[in-house]
Motif scaffolding. Structure first.
Motif, short mmCIF file in Angstrom:
data_model
loop_
_atom_site.label_atom_id
_atom_site.label_comp_id
_atom_site.label_asym_id
_atom_site.label_seq_id
_atom_site.Cartn_x
_atom_site.Cartn_y
_atom_site.Cartn_z
N PHE A 76 -0.96 14.42 31.17
CA PHE A 76 0.06 13.69 30.44
C PHE A 76 1.32 13.67 31.30
O PHE A 76 1.74 14.71 31.83
CB PHE A 76 0.34 14.37 29.10
CG PHE A 76 -0.87 14.43 28.21
CD1 PHE A 76 -1.14 13.40 27.31
CD2 PHE A 76 -1.76 15.50 28.26
CE1 PHE A 76 -2.26 13.44 26.49
CE2 PHE A 76 -2.88 15.55 27.45
CZ PHE A 76 -3.13 14.52 26.57
N ARG A 78 5.41 12.10 31.78
CA ARG A 78 6.59 11.52 31.14
C ARG A 78 7.64 11.27 32.20
O ARG A 78 7.89 12.12 33.06
CB ARG A 78 7.15 12.47 30.08
CG ARG A 78 8.45 11.97 29.42
CD ARG A 78 9.05 13.03 28.52
NE ARG A 78 10.30 12.59 27.90
CZ ARG A 78 11.50 12.71 28.46
NH1 ARG A 78 11.62 13.27 29.67
NH2 ARG A 78 12.59 12.29 27.82
N ASP A 164 4.22 8.12 23.76
CA ASP A 164 4.18 7.92 25.21
C ASP A 164 4.35 6.43 25.50
O ASP A 164 3.45 5.64 25.20
CB ASP A 164 2.85 8.44 25.75
CG ASP A 164 2.71 8.28 27.25
OD1 ASP A 164 3.60 7.68 27.88
OD2 ASP A 164 1.70 8.77 27.80
N ASN A 167 1.43 4.70 27.42
CA ASN A 167 0.08 4.57 26.85
C ASN A 167 -0.08 3.14 26.34
O ASN A 167 0.70 2.67 25.52
CB ASN A 167 -0.10 5.57 25.71
CG ASN A 167 -1.50 5.59 25.15
OD1 ASN A 167 -2.05 4.56 24.77
ND2 ASN A 167 -2.09 6.77 25.06
N SER A 182 1.05 8.37 20.16
CA SER A 182 0.09 7.73 21.05
C SER A 182 -1.27 8.37 20.83
O SER A 182 -1.38 9.46 20.25
CB SER A 182 0.53 7.89 22.50
OG SER A 182 1.81 7.30 22.69
#
Length: 427
Positions: A76, A78, A164, A167, A182
């Motif tokens: 993941f 960001r 997110d 996504n 998400s």
């Protein structure tokens, strides 16, 4: 940036900070390549990385570092917002994070910031059939504040967490003013094509009303006429989530269009504001469903007269209640769909798994049950397995499955469609 990633590039260090060794090490080869490109001074290395993520979608899904074909490395990511720089970012992966939160330790879910970049990241090794909703929670305070796991602090995290933006999938809606989530869907996660709104199907009609002072939503099949029945009936608990938030009418419309269920009236009952009163094996509530709601539905919409074509469905405490309704009133509910049922109930000085005991010793009811539970639901999995075993030992018609996910509407909406098709679509 070079893709595919270089072979065995060095691991990227994380930004300096207190106790950074407590956070997991980012293992993504893509991030290792990014770090190497940044270290070598390649122009626009980070921008090239974000362009790649924008094109392919987040999170990053890469081969399993341990070489197992049924696993993937999921990272993941960001992007730091220069207008709102963060000191700490939590990755909230449904149930995966909750398990550690219940244990009071959120440290394994702090994202790392790759040195000299605006990339926050965290990796999980997951099975290829995993599905989960997720969000990010960025803070600008202390590490201690970011890791507070008490219930009030956790509720504030959930109130502020965000989806997110990278996504590309459809988000999972939320309620009570919270942001959507998400959804992570790995390649072998169960198909959920039934839940998506389709433009090639006839639409049913949804009506909001009240029965005996309780708010409900009715979704009618396309072409419904009260005198054209009898119709099958699906009673869904927690209607304020399934109706205005998740749009369950689309699921029914798709199932009708594909001939997977007979023409079915769906009745969604608001229960989220009174769960402890209604959804803890409450005989008065189930009797109200059987003796007040169903006769009204039969009179108004021509559905609910035949118990063998009437399903009651719920999740968590609602899943417990669906199974209880079939046990207490098999004359009205011949079908029960329980998702992640709270069969541990009660948790006071009474004996636990009460409903399992009732099914074990009481006369067998003429009902069919569809049960499902997530393999990540550490507080429910064994209880659901024991309930299944009792049902099978007593000769009940029971359909049971385990999905690789958690206590999550991202999983339940697909399971609801499958369960309805399995119960109502029987020959």
């Amino acid at each position: 940036m070079t893709y595919p990633p270089r072979r065995n590039p060095p691991a990227p260090p994380v930004s300096a900070g207190p106790n950074r060794s407590e956070a997991p090490t980012v293992r993504s080869p893509l991030l290792r390549t990014l770090f190497e490109d940044v270290r070598e001074g390649k122009p626009d290395a980070e921008e090239a990385f974000w362009r790649y993520v924008s094109e392919t979608g987040a999170p990053l899904v890469e081969p399993d570092p341990e070489g197992e074909a049924d696993h993937r490395l999921v990272t993941f990511v960001r992007r730091e917002d220069p207008a709102r720089p963060a000191t700490h970012v939590l990755a909230l992966v449904h149930t995966v994070t909750d398990k550690d939160r219940h244990a009071g330790d959120l440290a394994p879910h702090l994202m790392e910031r790759v040195e000299s970049t605006g990339v926050w990241a965290i990796s999980h090794r997951l099975r290829t059939d995993h599905r989960a909703s997720y969000q990010f929670h960025a803070t600008c305070g202390t590490r201690e504040d970011a890791l507070r796991a008490d219930r009030p602090s956790w509720r504030r995290v959930l109130d502020q967490a965000e989806p997110d933006p990278l996504n590309t999938g459809a988000p999972l809606p939320s309620r009570d003013g919270r942001n959507p989530a998400s959804v992570l869907e790995l390649p072998e996660a169960p198909d959920q094509s039934r839940v998506r709104r389709r433009e090639d199907v006839d639409r049913g009609e949804s009506l909001d009303t009240e029965v005996d002072g309780r708010r409900i939503t009715v979704h009618l099949p396309p072409g419904h006429r009260p005198d054209a029945g009898p119709y099958a009936l699906a009673v869904l608990l927690d209607g304020e989530m399934w109706g205005p938030v998740l749009g369950v009418g689309d699921i029914f419309d798709n199932l009708h269009a594909d001939g997977e269920i007979p023409p079915t009236v769906a009745v969604l009952i608001d229960t989220m504001g009174r769960r402890m009163e209604d959804l803890a094996c409450s005989a008065p509530f189930v009797d109200w469903l059987a003796d007040t709601l169903l006769p009204w539905v039969e009179q108004e919409y021509g559905a609910g007269a035949d118990a063998a074509r009437t399903v009651v469905a719920g999740q968590s405490a609602g899943g417990l209640t669906a199974a209880f309704a079939a046990f207490r009133r098999p004359d009205r509910f011949g079908l029960a769909l329980s998702q992640s049922g709270s069969f541990w109930w009660p948790d006071d000085d009474r004996e636990g798994e009460w409903l399992t005991g009732q099914y074990a010793w009481a006369e067998r009811r003429p009902v069919t049950l569809h049960l499902e539970v997530g393999r990540q639901e550490w507080m429910l999995l064994e209880e659901n397995r024991r309930f299944r075993n009792i049902l099978r030992a007593r000769g009940y018609d029971v359909r049971y499955r385990e999905f690789n996910g958690g206590h999550d509407y991202a999983c339940w909406r697909g399971g609801l469609a499958d369960g309805l098709a399995g119960l109502l679509g029987r020959p």
